[in-house]
Design a protein around this motif. Structure first.
Motif, PDB file in Angstrom:
ATOM      1  N   SER A  33       5.169  -3.877   7.459  1.00 14.20           N
ATOM      2  CA  SER A  33       4.113  -3.862   7.204  1.00 14.20           C
ATOM      3  C   SER A  33       3.139  -4.541   8.088  1.00 14.20           C
ATOM      4  N   ALA A  34       3.430  -5.213   9.205  1.00 10.11           N
ATOM      5  CA  ALA A  34       2.710  -5.732  10.324  1.00 10.11           C
ATOM      6  C   ALA A  34       2.660  -5.248  11.765  1.00 10.11           C
ATOM      7  N   VAL A  35       3.654  -4.322  11.455  1.00  6.54           N
ATOM      8  CA  VAL A  35       3.682  -3.160  12.631  1.00  6.54           C
ATOM      9  C   VAL A  35       3.205  -1.894  12.331  1.00  6.54           C
ATOM     10  N   LEU A  36       2.892  -1.736  10.799  1.00  8.20           N
ATOM     11  CA  LEU A  36       1.261   0.123  10.381  1.00  8.20           C
ATOM     12  C   LEU A  36       0.297  -1.032  10.418  1.00  8.20           C
ATOM     13  N   ASP A  37       0.144  -2.166  10.607  1.00  7.51           N
ATOM     14  CA  ASP A  37      -1.117  -2.188  10.651  1.00  7.51           C
ATOM     15  C   ASP A  37      -1.927  -2.210  12.098  1.00  7.51           C
ATOM     16  N   ALA A  38      -0.395  -3.186  12.759  1.00  9.22           N
ATOM     17  CA  ALA A  38      -1.204  -2.846  14.189  1.00  9.22           C
ATOM     18  C   ALA A  38      -1.167  -1.946  14.361  1.00  9.22           C
ATOM     19  N   LEU A  39      -0.699  -0.861  14.086  1.00 11.29           N
ATOM     20  CA  LEU A  39      -0.405   0.577  14.212  1.00 11.29           C
ATOM     21  C   LEU A  39      -2.026   0.855  14.334  1.00 11.29           C
ATOM     22  N   GLY A  40      -2.247   1.114  12.665  1.00 13.70           N
ATOM     23  CA  GLY A  40      -4.007   1.384  12.363  1.00 13.70           C
ATOM     24  C   GLY A  40      -4.685   0.689  13.225  1.00 13.70           C
ATOM     25  N   LYS A  41      -4.863  -0.530  13.478  1.00 19.50           N
ATOM     26  CA  LYS A  41      -5.372  -1.456  14.258  1.00 19.50           C
ATOM     27  C   LYS A  41      -5.632  -1.063  15.673  1.00 19.50           C
ATOM     28  N   ILE A  42      -4.499  -0.397  15.918  1.00 16.85           N
ATOM     29  CA  ILE A  42      -4.676   0.131  17.854  1.00 16.85           C
ATOM     30  C   ILE A  42      -5.656   1.408  17.940  1.00 16.85           C
ATOM     31  N   GLY A  43      -5.170   2.275  16.993  1.00 19.98           N
ATOM     32  CA  GLY A  43      -5.898   3.565  16.293  1.00 19.98           C
ATOM     33  C   GLY A  43      -5.293   4.389  17.978  1.00 19.98           C
ATOM     34  N   ASP A  44      -4.241   4.425  17.986  1.00 22.93           N
ATOM     35  CA  ASP A  44      -3.378   5.646  18.345  1.00 22.93           C
ATOM     36  C   ASP A  44      -3.405   6.843  18.072  1.00 22.93           C
ATOM     37  N   PRO A  45      -4.192   7.616  17.502  1.00 16.43           N
ATOM     38  CA  PRO A  45      -3.834   8.537  16.597  1.00 16.43           C
ATOM     39  C   PRO A  45      -1.986   9.520  17.084  1.00 16.43           C
ATOM     40  N   LYS A  46      -1.436   9.266  17.831  1.00 20.33           N
ATOM     41  CA  LYS A  46       0.069   9.001  18.222  1.00 20.33           C
ATOM     42  C   LYS A  46       0.451   8.987  16.402  1.00 20.33           C
ATOM     43  N   ALA A  47       0.005   6.891  16.224  1.00 25.55           N
ATOM     44  CA  ALA A  47       1.171   7.086  14.664  1.00 25.55           C
ATOM     45  C   ALA A  47       0.874   7.559  14.169  1.00 25.55           C
ATOM     46  N   LYS A  48       0.031   8.071  13.231  1.00 25.79           N
ATOM     47  CA  LYS A  48      -0.233   9.450  12.474  1.00 25.79           C
ATOM     48  C   LYS A  48       1.167   9.474  11.503  1.00 25.79           C
ATOM     49  N   GLU A  49       1.883  10.407  12.409  1.00 25.51           N
ATOM     50  CA  GLU A  49       3.509  10.901  12.037  1.00 25.51           C
ATOM     51  C   GLU A  49       3.976   9.626  10.938  1.00 25.51           C
ATOM     52  N   LEU A  50       4.197   8.577  11.687  1.00 21.58           N
ATOM     53  CA  LEU A  50       5.072   7.340  11.592  1.00 21.58           C
ATOM     54  C   LEU A  50       4.622   6.910  10.709  1.00 21.58           C
ATOM     55  N   LEU A  51       2.615   6.695  10.020  1.00 17.05           N
ATOM     56  CA  LEU A  51       2.400   6.431   9.327  1.00 17.05           C
ATOM     57  C   LEU A  51       2.426   7.354   7.892  1.00 17.05           C
ATOM     58  N   THR A  52       2.232   8.213   8.522  1.00 10.90           N
ATOM     59  CA  THR A  52       2.589   9.297   7.461  1.00 10.90           C
ATOM     60  C   THR A  52       3.608   9.084   6.520  1.00 10.90           C
ATOM     61  N   ASP A  53       4.308   9.146   6.915  1.00  9.66           N
ATOM     62  CA  ASP A  53       6.224   9.115   6.793  1.00  9.66           C
ATOM     63  C   ASP A  53       6.069   7.771   6.069  1.00  9.66           C
ATOM     64  N   SER A  54       5.432   6.405   6.902  1.00  6.67           N
ATOM     65  CA  SER A  54       5.392   5.396   5.634  1.00  6.67           C
ATOM     66  C   SER A  54       4.944   5.165   4.165  1.00  6.67           C
ATOM     67  N   LEU A  55       4.361   6.194   4.181  1.00  8.32           N
ATOM     68  CA  LEU A  55       3.443   6.553   3.092  1.00  8.32           C
ATOM     69  C   LEU A  55       4.788   6.843   1.528  1.00  8.32           C
ATOM     70  N   SER A  56       6.292   7.408   1.554  1.00  9.61           N
ATOM     71  CA  SER A  56       6.624   7.587   0.635  1.00  9.61           C
ATOM     72  C   SER A  56       7.886   6.793   0.748  1.00  9.61           C
ATOM     73  N   CYS A  57       7.014   5.400   1.249  1.00  8.13           N
ATOM     74  CA  CYS A  57       8.578   4.079   1.859  1.00  8.13           C
ATOM     75  C   CYS A  57       8.865   3.995  -0.071  1.00  8.13           C
ATOM     76  N   SER A  58      10.016   3.400  -0.520  1.00  9.19           N
ATOM     77  CA  SER A  58       9.975   2.365  -1.889  1.00  9.19           C
ATOM     78  C   SER A  58       9.363   1.552  -2.340  1.00  9.19           C
ATOM     79  N   ASP A  59       8.869   0.523  -0.889  1.00  5.31           N
ATOM     80  CA  ASP A  59       8.689  -0.596  -1.408  1.00  5.31           C
ATOM     81  C   ASP A  59       6.731  -0.559  -1.375  1.00  5.31           C
ATOM     82  N   PHE A  60       5.682  -1.141  -2.094  1.00  7.43           N
ATOM     83  CA  PHE A  60       5.253  -0.623  -2.463  1.00  7.43           C
ATOM     84  C   PHE A  60       3.992  -1.212  -1.583  1.00  7.43           C
ATOM     85  N   PHE A  61       4.282  -2.572  -0.272  1.00 12.09           N
ATOM     86  CA  PHE A  61       3.225  -3.361  -0.189  1.00 12.09           C
ATOM     87  C   PHE A  61       3.532  -2.047   1.513  1.00 12.09           C
TER      88      PHE A  61
END
Length: 161
Positions: A33-61
């Motif tokens: 979760s901290a990694v995802l948060d950092a990627l959002g704060k950095i703002g690099d568009p290359k993180a979009k695919e990783l973030l989008t894939d994480s939307l289907s994670c079984s953990d709500f957090f």
């Protein structure tokens, strides 16, 4: 200390993060979760695919942090994926999706966030009103109404924040 690259369960195999081998499963969620948060704060568009894939994670957090990070990236292409999460089973993901969509200037999300701020569940209301304040005067009338009518101290405290 040695760090190993181990895939996070529930996310695509190419999603990795470093952690010591003794890391507990609950800690992995916090770290990811901290990694995802950092990627959002950095703002690099290359993180979009990783973030989008994480939307289907079984953990709500993890889903909630991925949603927040996508909102922070400001990429309107994420809108359809975020809209699907407005009906997520966990309230934190639903509220975070509405907030992210408001950040992406989706006008229907404003109504959804306002609706969440009057939900019957105290936790849902508290999370929603906490985020209403992020948008300045846009939701000031709703916040004032919460402050004058809300009976739950936790929700009131979040409205004040």
């Amino acid at each position: 200390m040695h760090f190993y690259f181990i895939p996070f369960i529930g996310v695509q195999p190419y999603c990795y993060f470093a952690h010591p081998p003794e890391t507990k499963p609950s800690d992995k969620v916090v770290i990811w979760s901290a990694v995802l948060d950092a990627l959002g704060k950095i703002g690099d568009p290359k993180a979009k695919e990783l973030l989008t894939d994480s939307l289907s994670c079984s953990d709500f957090f993890v889903r909630a942090y991925a949603v927040n990070a996508l909102g922070n990236l400001g990429d309107k292409e994420a809108t359809p994926a975020l809209k699907k999460l407005l009906n997520d089973q966990h309230y934190l993901v639903r509220v975070t999706a509405a907030v992210a969509l408001v950040k992406l200037q989706d006008s229907s999300a404003e109504e959804r966030l306002l609706a969440l701020s009057i939900d019957q569940d105290d936790a849902v209301r508290a999370e929603a009103v906490l985020h209403l304040g992020e948008f300045g005067p846009k939701f000031l009338a709703r916040l004032l109404k919460v402050l004058s009518e809300e009976k739950n101290a936790f929700v009131l405290a979040k409205a004040i924040e």
